[in-house]
Design a protein around this motif. Sequence first.
Motif, short mmCIF file in Angstrom:
data_model
loop_
_atom_site.label_atom_id
_atom_site.label_comp_id
_atom_site.label_asym_id
_atom_site.label_seq_id
_atom_site.Cartn_x
_atom_site.Cartn_y
_atom_site.Cartn_z
N LEU A 221 -52.00 -17.19 -4.59
CA LEU A 221 -52.52 -15.94 -5.13
C LEU A 221 -52.40 -14.84 -4.09
O LEU A 221 -52.04 -13.68 -4.43
CB LEU A 221 -53.98 -16.12 -5.55
CG LEU A 221 -54.70 -14.88 -6.07
CD1 LEU A 221 -53.99 -14.29 -7.27
CD2 LEU A 221 -56.15 -15.20 -6.39
N LEU A 222 -52.66 -15.16 -2.83
CA LEU A 222 -52.53 -14.15 -1.76
C LEU A 222 -51.10 -13.63 -1.69
O LEU A 222 -50.87 -12.42 -1.55
CB LEU A 222 -52.95 -14.77 -0.43
CG LEU A 222 -52.80 -13.87 0.80
CD1 LEU A 222 -53.65 -12.62 0.67
CD2 LEU A 222 -53.17 -14.63 2.07
N GLU A 223 -50.14 -14.54 -1.81
CA GLU A 223 -48.73 -14.13 -1.76
C GLU A 223 -48.39 -13.22 -2.93
O GLU A 223 -47.67 -12.22 -2.77
CB GLU A 223 -47.84 -15.37 -1.77
CG GLU A 223 -46.37 -15.06 -1.58
CD GLU A 223 -45.52 -16.31 -1.48
OE1 GLU A 223 -44.29 -16.19 -1.67
OE2 GLU A 223 -46.07 -17.39 -1.22
N GLN A 224 -48.92 -13.55 -4.10
CA GLN A 224 -48.67 -12.69 -5.27
C GLN A 224 -49.24 -11.30 -5.06
O GLN A 224 -48.60 -10.29 -5.41
CB GLN A 224 -49.29 -13.32 -6.51
CG GLN A 224 -48.55 -14.53 -7.04
CD GLN A 224 -49.20 -15.10 -8.28
OE1 GLN A 224 -50.37 -15.47 -8.25
NE2 GLN A 224 -48.45 -15.17 -9.37
N LEU A 225 -50.43 -11.21 -4.49
CA LEU A 225 -51.04 -9.89 -4.26
C LEU A 225 -50.24 -9.10 -3.24
O LEU A 225 -50.06 -7.88 -3.38
CB LEU A 225 -52.48 -10.06 -3.79
CG LEU A 225 -53.47 -10.67 -4.79
CD1 LEU A 225 -54.86 -10.77 -4.18
CD2 LEU A 225 -53.51 -9.88 -6.08
N LEU A 226 -49.75 -9.77 -2.19
CA LEU A 226 -48.95 -9.08 -1.17
C LEU A 226 -47.63 -8.58 -1.75
O LEU A 226 -47.09 -7.57 -1.28
CB LEU A 226 -48.69 -10.02 0.01
CG LEU A 226 -49.93 -10.39 0.85
CD1 LEU A 226 -49.57 -11.44 1.89
CD2 LEU A 226 -50.50 -9.15 1.52
N MET A 227 -47.12 -9.28 -2.76
CA MET A 227 -45.86 -8.88 -3.40
C MET A 227 -46.10 -7.95 -4.58
O MET A 227 -45.15 -7.64 -5.32
CB MET A 227 -45.12 -10.13 -3.88
CG MET A 227 -44.74 -11.11 -2.78
SD MET A 227 -43.54 -10.43 -1.61
CE MET A 227 -42.10 -10.28 -2.67
N ASP A 228 -47.33 -7.48 -4.74
CA ASP A 228 -47.69 -6.60 -5.85
C ASP A 228 -47.39 -7.22 -7.21
O ASP A 228 -47.06 -6.52 -8.18
CB ASP A 228 -46.98 -5.24 -5.73
CG ASP A 228 -47.56 -4.40 -4.62
OD1 ASP A 228 -48.75 -4.56 -4.32
OD2 ASP A 228 -46.80 -3.60 -4.03
N GLU A 229 -47.52 -8.54 -7.29
CA GLU A 229 -47.34 -9.23 -8.56
C GLU A 229 -48.69 -9.42 -9.24
O GLU A 229 -49.71 -9.61 -8.58
CB GLU A 229 -46.67 -10.59 -8.34
CG GLU A 229 -45.28 -10.50 -7.75
CD GLU A 229 -44.70 -11.88 -7.49
OE1 GLU A 229 -45.36 -12.88 -7.84
OE2 GLU A 229 -43.59 -11.96 -6.91
N THR A 230 -48.69 -9.37 -10.55
CA THR A 230 -49.92 -9.58 -11.31
C THR A 230 -50.09 -11.06 -11.60
O THR A 230 -49.24 -11.66 -12.27
CB THR A 230 -49.89 -8.80 -12.63
OG1 THR A 230 -49.72 -7.41 -12.36
CG2 THR A 230 -51.18 -9.02 -13.41
N PRO A 231 -51.14 -11.69 -11.09
CA PRO A 231 -51.32 -13.12 -11.33
C PRO A 231 -51.63 -13.39 -12.79
O PRO A 231 -52.25 -12.58 -13.48
CB PRO A 231 -52.51 -13.49 -10.43
CG PRO A 231 -53.25 -12.21 -10.24
CD PRO A 231 -52.22 -11.12 -10.25
N ALA A 232 -51.21 -14.54 -13.26
CA ALA A 232 -51.46 -14.92 -14.65
C ALA A 232 -52.95 -15.17 -14.85
O ALA A 232 -53.65 -15.63 -13.94
CB ALA A 232 -50.66 -16.17 -15.00
N LEU A 233 -53.42 -14.85 -16.07
CA LEU A 233 -54.84 -15.02 -16.37
C LEU A 233 -55.30 -16.47 -16.16
O LEU A 233 -56.38 -16.68 -15.58
CB LEU A 233 -55.13 -14.57 -17.80
CG LEU A 233 -56.59 -14.72 -18.26
CD1 LEU A 233 -57.52 -13.92 -17.37
CD2 LEU A 233 -56.73 -14.29 -19.72
N PRO A 234 -54.54 -17.49 -16.58
CA PRO A 234 -55.00 -18.87 -16.33
C PRO A 234 -55.20 -19.16 -14.84
O PRO A 234 -56.11 -19.91 -14.47
CB PRO A 234 -53.87 -19.73 -16.92
CG PRO A 234 -53.27 -18.87 -17.98
CD PRO A 234 -53.32 -17.48 -17.42
N THR A 235 -54.37 -18.56 -13.99
CA THR A 235 -54.53 -18.75 -12.55
C THR A 235 -55.85 -18.15 -12.07
O THR A 235 -56.59 -18.77 -11.29
CB THR A 235 -53.36 -18.10 -11.80
OG1 THR A 235 -52.14 -18.72 -12.19
CG2 THR A 235 -53.55 -18.24 -10.28
#
Length: 675
Positions: A221-235
Amino acid sequence: MPETKVGTRLVALVGPGGAGKTTLAESLLFAAGSIDRQGSVDAGNCVGDSSPEARARHGSTELNLSHFEFLGDRYALLDCPGSIGFSADAALGIAAADIAIVVVDPEPDRALLAEPVLRQLEALGIPHAIFVNKIDQARGSIQELLEALQPMSASPLIARQIPIREGEKITGFVDLALERAFHYRAGKPSERMEIPPELIDRERSARFHMLEQLADHDDQLLEQLLMDETPALPTVLADLARETRENLGVPVLFGSALNGFGVRRLMKALRHEAPAPQATAERLGASDSCAFVFKISHGGAMGRLALARVFGGTLKEGAELSGPDGNAVRIGTLFSVQGEKTAKLGKAERGDVVAVAKAEGVRAGEWLSSGANTAPTVSVDMPATNYALAITTRDRKDDVRLSTALHKLVEEDPTLGWEQDEALHETRIRGVSNEHLNVTIARLKRRYGVAVDSRQPTIGYMESIRKPVTQRGRHKKQSGGHGQFGDVVIEVRPQGRGDGFAFDEKITGGAVPRQYIPAVEAGVRDALAKGPLGFPVVDVAVTLTDGSYHTVDSSELAFRTAGRIAMSEALSAASPHLLEPVHRVTIYAPGVATSRITSAVSSRRGQMLGMGPREGWSRWDKIEALLPEAELQGLEAELRSLSQGLASYHAQFDHMAELNGKLADEVAHKVLEPA
């Protein structure tokens, strides 16, 4: 009780008194359809707080148990008293809970009241969430409340919602995980609405902060936030559930229990995030045990009941289980409990909380197992029992019934005790607070028909002497036939404080025959029972140095009387003085109240020993002092009045100290004045 996939989950509602725990329990039952109408504490018609004592005080005086079903899952509720005087009633039940909901007021200046229960949950390792109640009455901001609460929690507080306001009133919320807005409807499910345009930026910021908190324990999740990606709701939902269950974060939701606001959202959070009973059994180290007994209850038509939670296997009436000492315990009738109502059960499955009849010999805090009983003892901290009352039955014929009734009440209440002080001829009950003991007295009358009068216990004053004296005591009586004659000379001298009583003899030439010396000592001890000031005498040494006897008239009784006469006269001549018991007192209090409390201690003739921060607590202090026992009366109430009801203390006898002047005169006068 039908078994669900995970078993019945046990939810403890905890928090400071007056926060609305009983109202929240009632609202949960109503929202789940377990009751047809929602009662209120003020009206005295809730499922919980059914006892006359609780309804008279508009607050819980004992643990309340209920249950409901929501979307196919079963839940048991423990509504736990918030008052310190009654909190121990639920302590073992809380330890067996899967999750706790800490109910708090919305005002930041009352946040401090939640710290004791937050520390308790952390010490027990119990996953927990915070429900900010009475949100419709909030004057401050939720952010200010979270900032006030965060120093009290070792885990980060994770705000799951932001409020929607119409003017000064909160009328709904935005769910940060779902990114959906809801409008409150009293007594009904909230209605979905569009996120107000003025809240869009704030919602995005608050949600990103929530995700950052979750990312502290999720590298992906941290990597997704750093890449400005929106995490999936189930995650996101999976992380919220995992961090709650593993005590990595404390979710914060809000609503109004009285109006049903936010209650169904809380129920959904419980459904997805509360741990299963198996996880709690593992936390308690008893995955193979059958049931944990967390409370004993007396009263009612069913007599003695053991409230227990089933952790493994199926529990049925007639089953024979193993107690902690290997003793066989036969299970009686099983009951489900809904407030004051009970219903018979054929069996109990994993996670169920039931009342067990006829489980004789089982005590609260013990495990019952279908196999070898190897479960560890569940240890919980209990409030100090500093408060005592002396009680007497109004009808002496009730003395025997009083003893039986007190034994039953003590078995129910881990912080209630009673003792018979033979020296002072008093029956005392001991508890956490004046309110606690007053409720106990009310229960004695209502349940067992034993009416008692109460008063403050007698202070254990004593007396000693300042100077040595030599004193003769002679007892001579002639009344026809054999007379009585005993004559002794004793030296009496003070001992060091705490050295007690010492007796020896230096008789030469047979002045006092050897067979009479024990009688002299007995007479001296008789005089020590009540000195010239009216109290027991301590810390004196006596030496029998001389005397005389009569070959016919001397006897043990005569020499005992002579010893008593000599000692009584010696004590009066040896500059007697009063001693009062002094206790070492440890006080725990919020730092904001420390200066007021130290002033209160000084005003009670206290001697400060030291002060410092309370280990592991944010902005709390530990104060140590010496206080006379006479000054402990009313201390508990004063400390609480100075600290929003939070300060507590523990007192232990330390030593006897000399009491002089006006206070000593007043004490002696009360004892010596005619009745």
